[in-house]
Design a protein around this motif. Structure first.
Motif, mmCIF file in Angstrom:
data_model
loop_
_atom_site.group_PDB
_atom_site.id
_atom_site.type_symbol
_atom_site.label_atom_id
_atom_site.label_comp_id
_atom_site.label_asym_id
_atom_site.label_seq_id
_atom_site.Cartn_x
_atom_site.Cartn_y
_atom_site.Cartn_z
ATOM 1 N N THR A 1 0.844 -1.186 0.000
ATOM 2 C CA THR A 1 0.000 0.000 0.000
ATOM 3 C C THR A 1 0.880 1.237 0.000
ATOM 4 O OG1 THR A 1 -0.060 -0.095 2.391
ATOM 5 C CG2 THR A 1 -1.900 -1.096 1.234
ATOM 6 N N VAL B 1 2.625 4.571 0.957
ATOM 7 C CA VAL B 1 2.966 4.971 2.314
ATOM 8 C C VAL B 1 2.223 6.244 2.703
ATOM 9 C CG1 VAL B 1 4.841 5.752 3.800
ATOM 10 C CG2 VAL B 1 5.222 3.882 2.175
ATOM 11 N N GLN C 1 1.199 8.226 6.747
ATOM 12 C CA GLN C 1 1.329 8.078 8.189
ATOM 13 C C GLN C 1 0.010 8.234 8.930
ATOM 14 O OE1 GLN C 1 4.120 6.870 9.535
ATOM 15 N NE2 GLN C 1 4.785 6.802 7.404
ATOM 16 N N GLU C 2 -0.833 9.167 8.467
ATOM 17 C CA GLU C 2 -2.099 9.346 9.164
ATOM 18 C C GLU C 2 -3.136 10.004 8.269
ATOM 19 O OE1 GLU C 2 -0.878 11.674 12.567
ATOM 20 O OE2 GLU C 2 -1.293 13.560 11.517
ATOM 21 N N ARG D 1 -4.183 6.333 12.326
ATOM 22 C CA ARG D 1 -2.786 6.058 11.993
ATOM 23 C C ARG D 1 -2.666 4.926 10.973
ATOM 24 N NH1 ARG D 1 -3.138 6.894 17.534
ATOM 25 N NH2 ARG D 1 -3.356 4.658 17.941
ATOM 26 N N ARG D 2 -1.604 4.976 10.214
ATOM 27 C CA ARG D 2 -1.344 3.941 9.208
ATOM 28 C C ARG D 2 -1.350 2.561 9.858
ATOM 29 N NH1 ARG D 2 0.791 2.567 4.339
ATOM 30 N NH2 ARG D 2 2.350 0.880 4.316
ATOM 31 N N ASP E 1 -1.829 12.829 5.563
ATOM 32 C CA ASP E 1 -0.574 13.489 5.913
ATOM 33 C C ASP E 1 -0.735 14.996 5.674
ATOM 34 O OD1 ASP E 1 0.588 11.148 6.796
ATOM 35 O OD2 ASP E 1 1.493 10.682 4.865
ATOM 36 N N PRO F 1 -4.383 2.848 -0.276
ATOM 37 C CA PRO F 1 -3.819 3.220 1.017
ATOM 38 C C PRO F 1 -4.797 3.006 2.163
ATOM 39 C CG PRO F 1 -4.482 5.171 -0.180
ATOM 40 C CD PRO F 1 -4.666 4.014 -1.121
ATOM 41 N N LEU F 2 -6.080 2.911 1.817
ATOM 42 C CA LEU F 2 -7.135 2.815 2.822
ATOM 43 C C LEU F 2 -8.262 1.969 2.268
ATOM 44 C CD1 LEU F 2 -7.990 4.080 5.615
ATOM 45 C CD2 LEU F 2 -9.123 5.872 4.288
ATOM 46 N N SER G 1 -2.574 -3.038 5.819
ATOM 47 C CA SER G 1 -3.289 -1.864 5.329
ATOM 48 C C SER G 1 -3.989 -1.133 6.472
ATOM 49 C CB SER G 1 -4.339 -2.294 4.294
ATOM 50 O OG SER G 1 -5.272 -3.175 4.890
ATOM 51 N N THR G 2 -4.643 -0.025 6.133
ATOM 52 C CA THR G 2 -5.470 0.712 7.074
ATOM 53 C C THR G 2 -6.918 0.470 6.701
ATOM 54 O OG1 THR G 2 -3.743 2.397 7.203
ATOM 55 C CG2 THR G 2 -5.921 2.995 8.057
#
Length: 354
Positions: A3, A5, A7-8, A32-33, A68, A158-159, A190-191
């Motif tokens: 995924t 990158v 961080q949040e 958070r990731r 981010d 990413p999500l 993953s998130t």
């Protein structure tokens, strides 16, 4: 699968209005990731609205969403690149399983060899090997939901956003798919943001649970924190504290408060400062209120049913207030019963804390 990158993900005072109705009232949350977040609450609390705002299916009425240092609430859904799993699967009935899974990749112009590799990896991850050439109508509900999950993750988002994905499945399949969803989440790293109205689902799946009520966040915490220490009566009610009975503080000993209620007295843990007028509400789960000779609350049994490992009953105190309790034997309707609560799992709130 990897995924991208980040961080949040930050929701910063997001609002969503429908005419004069405020579905979201300034919701702020940092995810958070790698976290598995459950948005939990009753129908109409704003959880699906929040998910659709994150996905880009609904525009914000106020606030912003940041990935981010990048603002994303101004982007179209396809520009955000998130994976979405819907309650009703939303599969194309005329496409094979492989083509359903690869639909997002085709829309992105993914080369054929790369697309084949990703589809095969997704099929293996959701354990659907050998089903690739079938149509959705030839699969069970649980298998169709696996296809929907594979379609969401094959684009390597990413999500991953899931909107009550298990509500159309029977109890056995829901349990199996819960385990599969958590396994897939862990495998991908993953998130995930997962919408549910089922507190058991949230407790079993999430790293953190966000309880929403009337468009606002009422509490955020780990499953253990929310299960043991809901911060108000609304959250307690949704976390399984079905018994709520009004009373008055009459004393304190050893860190526990004593509460006089109609029909007797209960002890528990006071949540927050003691109210000046002494009026409180006692909250506890049915499994923590048990029938027995040593009980301190007098009531009459109104109904009882067998649950396999124990009996679960309903009893009324003199005022008519009803309490759910557990018992080791069948009790006759109308019979007197003495109930006792597990004081370390009995919560006491100021009456105004609802």
């Amino acid at each position: 699968m990897t995924t991208p990158v980040f961080q949040e993900l930050r929701l910063e005072a997001i609002r969503r209005e429908f005419g004069g109705f405020n579905a979201l009232k300034g919701v702020s949350l940092t995810i958070r990731r790698g976290e598995f977040i459950a948005l939990l609450g009753p129908s109409g609390c704003g959880k699906t609205t929040a998910l659709n705002c994150i996905a880009g299916l609904l525009a914000l009425s106020g606030g912003r969403i940041m990935l981010d240092d990048r603002r994303i609430d101004t982007l179209r859904p396809e520009q955000r690149g998130f994976g979405m799993v819907f309650q009703n699967y939303a599969l194309f009935p005329h496409m094979t399983i492989a083509k359903n899974i690869g639909f997002g990749l085709r829309m992105r112009g993914t080369p054929a060899d790369e697309m084949a590799r990703r589809i095969a990896a997704a099929v293996q991850l959701v354990r659907l090997q050998g089903q690739e050439a079938k149509l959705p109508g030839q699969l069970s509900g649980g298998q169709q939901q696996r296809v929907a999950i594979a379609r969401a993750i094959v684009i390597e988002p990413p999500l991953v956003l899931m909107d009550e994905p298990l509500s159309n499945l029977d109890a056995k399949l829901r349990l199996e798919m819960r385990q599969e969803i958590r396994r897939i989440h862990s495998s991908l790293g993953s998130t995930t943001i997962y919408v549910t109205h089922d507190q058991e689902e949230a407790l079993s799946l999430a790293d953190r649970i966000v309880v929403l009520r009337e468009g606002e966040i009422r509490q955020v915490g780990t499953p253990e924190e929310l299960y043991a220490r809901p911060t108000d009566l609304g959250v307690a009610d949704f976390m399984g504290y079905r018994n709520r009975v009004a009373g008055r503080l009459v004393g304190e000993a050893g860190g526990f408060v004593r509460v006089a209620i109609d029909g007797g007295e209960l002890e528990g843990l006071l949540q927050g400062p003691a109210p000046k007028d002494g009026r409180v509400v006692v909250a506890l789960r049915p499994e923590d209120l048990r029938a027995g000779a040593a009980g301190s609350v007098d009531a009459k049994v109104t109904a009882i049913e067998y649950r396999g490992h124990e009996f679960v009953g309903l009893a009324a105190v003199a005022s008519g207030a009803e309490l759910h309790f557990s018992a080791d034997e069948r009790l006759a309707a109308g019979a007197p019963v003495r109930l006792s609560g597990a004081r370390e799992r009995t919560l006491v709130f100021a009456e105004t804390a609802a």
